[in-house]
Design a protein around this motif. Structure first.
Motif, PDB file in Angstrom:
ATOM      1  N   ALA A 146       0.828  -1.199   0.000  1.00  0.00           N
ATOM      2  CA  ALA A 146       0.000   0.000   0.000  1.00  0.00           C
ATOM      3  C   ALA A 146       0.867   1.255   0.000  1.00  0.00           C
ATOM      4  O   ALA A 146       2.056   1.213   0.338  1.00  0.00           O
ATOM      5  CB  ALA A 146      -0.917  -0.007   1.225  1.00  0.00           C
ATOM      6  N   PRO A 147       0.274   2.391  -0.344  1.00  0.00           N
ATOM      7  CA  PRO A 147       1.026   3.647  -0.310  1.00  0.00           C
ATOM      8  C   PRO A 147       1.475   3.999   1.110  1.00  0.00           C
ATOM      9  O   PRO A 147       0.892   3.555   2.100  1.00  0.00           O
ATOM     10  CB  PRO A 147       0.016   4.685  -0.804  1.00  0.00           C
ATOM     11  CG  PRO A 147      -1.050   3.925  -1.468  1.00  0.00           C
ATOM     12  CD  PRO A 147      -1.100   2.578  -0.825  1.00  0.00           C
ATOM     13  N   LEU A 148       2.501   4.816   1.172  1.00  0.00           N
ATOM     14  CA  LEU A 148       3.029   5.277   2.449  1.00  0.00           C
ATOM     15  C   LEU A 148       2.396   6.606   2.840  1.00  0.00           C
ATOM     16  O   LEU A 148       2.128   7.457   1.988  1.00  0.00           O
ATOM     17  CB  LEU A 148       4.545   5.455   2.355  1.00  0.00           C
ATOM     18  CG  LEU A 148       5.353   4.232   1.941  1.00  0.00           C
ATOM     19  CD1 LEU A 148       6.832   4.574   1.916  1.00  0.00           C
ATOM     20  CD2 LEU A 148       5.081   3.072   2.878  1.00  0.00           C
ATOM     21  N   HIS A 149       2.195   6.775   4.136  1.00  0.00           N
ATOM     22  CA  HIS A 149       1.753   8.041   4.701  1.00  0.00           C
ATOM     23  C   HIS A 149       2.906   8.581   5.520  1.00  0.00           C
ATOM     24  O   HIS A 149       3.372   7.917   6.450  1.00  0.00           O
ATOM     25  CB  HIS A 149       0.522   7.828   5.585  1.00  0.00           C
ATOM     26  CG  HIS A 149      -0.639   7.254   4.845  1.00  0.00           C
ATOM     27  ND1 HIS A 149      -1.627   8.027   4.292  1.00  0.00           N
ATOM     28  CD2 HIS A 149      -0.960   5.971   4.548  1.00  0.00           C
ATOM     29  CE1 HIS A 149      -2.511   7.249   3.697  1.00  0.00           C
ATOM     30  NE2 HIS A 149      -2.129   6.001   3.837  1.00  0.00           N
ATOM     31  N   ASN A 161       7.063  -0.409  -5.189  1.00  0.00           N
ATOM     32  CA  ASN A 161       7.076  -1.387  -4.114  1.00  0.00           C
ATOM     33  C   ASN A 161       7.428  -2.733  -4.709  1.00  0.00           C
ATOM     34  O   ASN A 161       6.676  -3.285  -5.517  1.00  0.00           O
ATOM     35  CB  ASN A 161       5.719  -1.440  -3.421  1.00  0.00           C
ATOM     36  CG  ASN A 161       5.751  -2.313  -2.181  1.00  0.00           C
ATOM     37  OD1 ASN A 161       5.942  -3.511  -2.277  1.00  0.00           O
ATOM     38  ND2 ASN A 161       5.574  -1.708  -1.033  1.00  0.00           N
ATOM     39  N   SER A 162       8.597  -3.200  -4.316  1.00  0.00           N
ATOM     40  CA  SER A 162       9.105  -4.432  -4.885  1.00  0.00           C
ATOM     41  C   SER A 162       8.580  -5.643  -4.134  1.00  0.00           C
ATOM     42  O   SER A 162       8.397  -5.612  -2.927  1.00  0.00           O
ATOM     43  CB  SER A 162      10.629  -4.412  -4.837  1.00  0.00           C
ATOM     44  OG  SER A 162      11.147  -5.647  -5.242  1.00  0.00           O
ATOM     45  N   LYS A 207       9.770  -3.669   0.141  1.00  0.00           N
ATOM     46  CA  LYS A 207      10.229  -2.306   0.386  1.00  0.00           C
ATOM     47  C   LYS A 207       9.692  -1.372  -0.685  1.00  0.00           C
ATOM     48  O   LYS A 207       9.517  -1.764  -1.835  1.00  0.00           O
ATOM     49  CB  LYS A 207      11.760  -2.248   0.339  1.00  0.00           C
ATOM     50  CG  LYS A 207      12.453  -3.121   1.350  1.00  0.00           C
ATOM     51  CD  LYS A 207      13.952  -2.923   1.290  1.00  0.00           C
ATOM     52  CE  LYS A 207      14.543  -3.431  -0.003  1.00  0.00           C
ATOM     53  NZ  LYS A 207      16.014  -3.369   0.017  1.00  0.00           N
ATOM     54  N   THR A 208       9.451  -0.133  -0.314  1.00  0.00           N
ATOM     55  CA  THR A 208       9.131   0.902  -1.284  1.00  0.00           C
ATOM     56  C   THR A 208      10.397   1.691  -1.565  1.00  0.00           C
ATOM     57  O   THR A 208      10.978   2.287  -0.662  1.00  0.00           O
ATOM     58  CB  THR A 208       8.026   1.831  -0.777  1.00  0.00           C
ATOM     59  OG1 THR A 208       6.836   1.062  -0.555  1.00  0.00           O
ATOM     60  CG2 THR A 208       7.726   2.909  -1.816  1.00  0.00           C
ATOM     61  N   ILE A 209      10.809   1.647  -2.834  1.00  0.00           N
ATOM     62  CA  ILE A 209      12.032   2.315  -3.264  1.00  0.00           C
ATOM     63  C   ILE A 209      11.655   3.543  -4.079  1.00  0.00           C
ATOM     64  O   ILE A 209      10.783   3.482  -4.947  1.00  0.00           O
ATOM     65  CB  ILE A 209      12.897   1.374  -4.122  1.00  0.00           C
ATOM     66  CG1 ILE A 209      13.175   0.067  -3.373  1.00  0.00           C
ATOM     67  CG2 ILE A 209      14.198   2.054  -4.513  1.00  0.00           C
ATOM     68  CD1 ILE A 209      13.935   0.231  -2.082  1.00  0.00           C
TER      69      ILE A 209
END
Lengths: 112, 112
Positions: free
Chosen positions: A99-102, B92-93, B99-101
């Motif tokens: 999911a997206p980051l906040h 997001n891998s 992780k979100t890069i």
């Protein structure tokens, strides 16, 4: 709306000090993250956590540690601050792993 | 090779024009793709997320994803001076613990 709160907006610390950056989220998110952001380098992941007492190393964990004793709180620790750790530190949370980051508002740390 | 690459810009467009921002990524198993906007001195805010090939529209914003080419883009129609910001592409891998890069970001200037 999700609220991610970082305890300090600006911090100035001396070389060798132990530094604590605190982050709290209010949406019961499982996942929490610490990034640092530097000009030209973008956001780089330091550590992340999928659950209480769990932690995973990101891409640049050296010189940092984390603590997650409660679901809503994720702390970043600089064991012995150095000048190359001067940066903007951003905490984030997400509901699910993809999911997206906040993001919180960030902490600008200066180490002198 | 960087995991997520963006042209750093700056990209300058006149008010009312279409701004086109591009991003490539290296991990073929990536599952989630995001565009964040970051104003100077502020933290990133999510503007678009896309999970499957094709286009996704939200107001003046259109995200485009092509997994075969490992390419994601953001179009901003009728650009406004208030769109002037740095746009961060994030992926997001599915490997490395979801992780979100982030890419380093593209600076956009919209001239009135």
């Amino acid at each position: 709306d999700v609220k991610v709160t970082q305890s300090s907006r600006y911090l100035v610390k001396r070389t060798g000090e132990k530094v604590f950056l605190e982050c709290v989220q209010d949406m019961d998110h499982e996942n929490m993250f610490w990034y640092r952001q530097d000009p030209g380098l973008g956001l780089r992941l330091i550590y992340f956590s999928y659950d209480v007492k769990m932690k995973e190393k990101g891409d640049i964990p050296e010189g940092y540690s984390v603590s997650r004793e409660k679901k809503e709180r994720f702390s970043l620790i600089l064991e012995s601050a150095s000048t190359n750790q001067t940066s903007m530190y951003l905490c984030a949370s997400s509901l699910e792993r993809v999911a997206p980051l906040h993001f919180g508002n960030g902490t600008r740390l200066t180490v002198t | 090779q960087k995991e997520v690459e963006q042209n750093s810009g700056p990209l300058s467009v006149p008010e009312g024009a279409i701004a086109s921002l591009n991003c490539t990524y290296s991990d073929r198993v990536s599952q989630s793709f995001f565009w964040y906007r970051q104003y100077s001195g502020k933290s990133p805010e999510l503007i678009m997320s896309i999970y499957s090939n094709g286009d996704k529209e939200d107001g003046r914003f259109t995200a485009q994803l092509n997994k075969a080419s490992q390419y994601v883009s953001l179009l901003i129609r009728d650009s406004q001076p208030s769109d002037s910001a740095t746009y961060l592409c994030a992926v997001n891998s599915g490997t490395g613990g979801f992780k979100t890069i982030f890419g380093a970001g593209t600076r956009l200037f919209v001239k009135a």
